[in-house]
Structures are given as C-alpha cells and as structure tokens.
Design an enzyme around this catalytic site. Structure first.
Site, mmCIF file in Angstrom:
data_model
loop_
_atom_site.group_PDB
_atom_site.id
_atom_site.type_symbol
_atom_site.label_atom_id
_atom_site.label_comp_id
_atom_site.label_asym_id
_atom_site.label_seq_id
_atom_site.Cartn_x
_atom_site.Cartn_y
_atom_site.Cartn_z
ATOM 1 N N PHE A 152 0.847 -1.199 0.000
ATOM 2 C CA PHE A 152 0.000 0.000 0.000
ATOM 3 C C PHE A 152 0.882 1.247 0.000
ATOM 4 O O PHE A 152 1.704 1.449 0.894
ATOM 5 C CB PHE A 152 -0.909 0.013 1.228
ATOM 6 C CG PHE A 152 -1.788 1.233 1.339
ATOM 7 C CD1 PHE A 152 -2.859 1.419 0.482
ATOM 8 C CD2 PHE A 152 -1.542 2.196 2.312
ATOM 9 C CE1 PHE A 152 -3.675 2.543 0.590
ATOM 10 C CE2 PHE A 152 -2.349 3.323 2.429
ATOM 11 C CZ PHE A 152 -3.422 3.493 1.567
ATOM 12 N N GLY A 153 0.715 2.091 -1.023
ATOM 13 C CA GLY A 153 1.457 3.344 -1.122
ATOM 14 C C GLY A 153 0.563 4.529 -0.848
ATOM 15 O O GLY A 153 -0.561 4.593 -1.350
ATOM 16 N N TYR A 154 1.067 5.475 -0.063
ATOM 17 C CA TYR A 154 0.281 6.666 0.282
ATOM 18 C C TYR A 154 1.027 7.956 -0.036
ATOM 19 O O TYR A 154 0.447 9.036 -0.014
ATOM 20 C CB TYR A 154 -0.091 6.644 1.765
ATOM 21 C CG TYR A 154 1.090 6.404 2.690
ATOM 22 C CD1 TYR A 154 1.956 7.433 3.056
ATOM 23 C CD2 TYR A 154 1.349 5.138 3.206
ATOM 24 C CE1 TYR A 154 3.033 7.218 3.885
ATOM 25 C CE2 TYR A 154 2.431 4.905 4.038
ATOM 26 C CZ TYR A 154 3.263 5.951 4.377
ATOM 27 O OH TYR A 154 4.354 5.721 5.199
ATOM 28 N N GLY A 155 2.322 7.865 -0.330
ATOM 29 C CA GLY A 155 3.129 9.040 -0.631
ATOM 30 C C GLY A 155 3.986 8.800 -1.853
ATOM 31 O O GLY A 155 3.485 8.531 -2.943
ATOM 32 N N GLU A 207 13.100 2.113 2.682
ATOM 33 C CA GLU A 207 12.215 2.638 3.725
ATOM 34 C C GLU A 207 12.785 2.532 5.136
ATOM 35 O O GLU A 207 12.307 3.227 6.034
ATOM 36 C CB GLU A 207 10.867 1.906 3.670
ATOM 37 C CG GLU A 207 10.127 2.041 2.352
ATOM 38 C CD GLU A 207 9.690 3.469 2.062
ATOM 39 O OE1 GLU A 207 9.359 4.206 3.022
ATOM 40 O OE2 GLU A 207 9.695 3.862 0.875
#
Length: 240
Positions: A62-65, A140
């Site tokens: 899941f990517g949010y940025g 990350e």
C-alpha cells in the site's frame, strides 16, 4: 450529453517547484538519537518477518506518498485502495538530508492513526517477492528501530478487500512530529530543500499523481494551495 468535468487545477505548479531548486551536496547519513544505522542482518530479519506474515493469495504493498509515483519495485497490478483507521500526514521528521537541511528541515509523509486514507496498492510478482522486498526495505528502513515500521493492514479496493504491506508511523518514536498545524506545515513545505529536491516538489508529485488516479485528498489539496501562496510571497507570483 453532459460535458466532461475538467480536472482540478492545482495552484502549486512546476513553476513554483522550480523556484526552490538548489544544488545541495549530500551531507551524508544522519543518525537520530536512540537509533543506529540498519545492517544487512537487520534487513534480512525484517524481510523474513514480513514474508512470514504475508497472505497466501497475493503480496500487495500500500502506497500513500512517494511510493505512488516512485515505487522502485516491480509490480504486475495496481489498484486504488482505501485504508480505514489511518490518515496521511506530514509527521515523520525531521529530515536534514533528502528534502531538507539543517536550516530548513523537511517533514515526510507517513500514515498516522485515525480517519481514512485513499492510496494505491501494488501486487508484486509472485516469483520475485523477496528480491523486490530487499529493495523496498532498504529504501524505507535506514535505521533501527524504525520510526515507521512495516505492518500488514486491511484495505478495500474496487475489486474487493485485501491485506497489504505498508509503513505506518510509530507514535512512540522520537521522529514523530504531531504539533504542526496546516499553516506551519505549509511554511515548511514552501522552504525545505535537500540534495534530492524540495518538499514542494514532493508535495506536488504526490497530489498530482493522486488526482490523476481520481483520488482527491482534501487535506493535501489545502496544503498545496497554502504552499503555493507562500512560495509566491517569498519569490514572486508564478504563472502556470
């Protein structure tokens, strides 16, 4: 027949971003109090733990940025997704290297507890999960303990629910920054710059790609407007 609704016009443009471009040399690795640089053994351990908890019906991230517009891993499918119980926020600080410096530190996006977050899920190729996770975890997790450790969360997609790996803020971390309101956050976004670029560039890319995928984040939309206002005040008006 109704006319197609035109796309929203961002106030923050590439012209604004260009005004903040600076040639800043890499100051080198920064270590935060209570943390140490991650080793190969740390990376191997983290990847093993992630893979041990992975669902059997597909490995999703899941990517949010920045993962939305710069995933740096291979994927075979992409979907929009909603993570309930989390919200996107500039709360991972302080960055004195990548998109900030000692005089003008940056603050990166993370997901924090509460609310909901629309983002993107990527399905990794089944025959190359470990190779891609080796790349992702090194991007990350530069220090241990991580300020935003990997975890599996439930998300909803147009095709149905699934579990996805993400990196979520640890509120107990010394890197958790919770006291900034939108005005103070925009002040940071309009000035911070490091050797990889500016915070305004990071914000612009994130909002632009979200909008292209039909995701309208009202909070980031307000921040891009406030950031553009500040850049215009500091450097002069911009034209699109």
């Amino acid at each position: 027949m109704n006319a197609k609704t035109p796309p929203r016009r961002m106030r923050l443009t590439r012209d604004h971003v260009a005004l903040l471009a600076r040639d800043i040399p890499d100051p080198g690795f920064q270590v935060f109090p209570g943390m140490v640089p991650a080793t190969d053994a740390d990376y191997e351990r983290a990847v093993a733990e992630i893979m041990a908890g992975a669902p059997e019906d597909g490995f999703w991230v899941f990517g949010y940025g920045s993962l939305i517009w710069n995933p740096e891993f291979d994927f075979v499918e992409r979907r929009t997704a909603l993570a309930r119980g989390w919200h996107r926020r500039f709360c991972l600080g302080w960055d004195y290297r990548y998109r900030g410096n000692r005089e003008q530190p940056g603050l990166m996006l993370a997901i924090d507890r509460g609310g909901q977050c629309h983002g993107v899920v990527f399905r990794l190729p089944g025959d190359a999960i470990k190779a891609n996770m080796d790349r992702l975890i090194r991007r990350e997790m530069s220090m241990v303990p991580s300020a935003f450790p990997p975890r599996w969360i439930k998300v909803t997609t147009p095709q149905g629910p699934l579990k996805a790996l993400t990196f979520a803020m640890n509120r107990k971390s010394g890197r958790y920054v919770s006291e900034l309101d939108d005005e103070a956050t925009a002040d940071m976004l309009a000035t911070a710059c490091g050797f990889r670029g500016s915070m305004a560039e990071y914000l612009h890319a994130t909002v632009e790609h979200l909008e292209q995928m039909g995701i309208h984040d009202r909070h980031l939309w307000r921040l891009q407007h406030l950031t553009a206002e500040r850049i215009e005040r500091l450097h002069g008006a911009c034209t699109a």
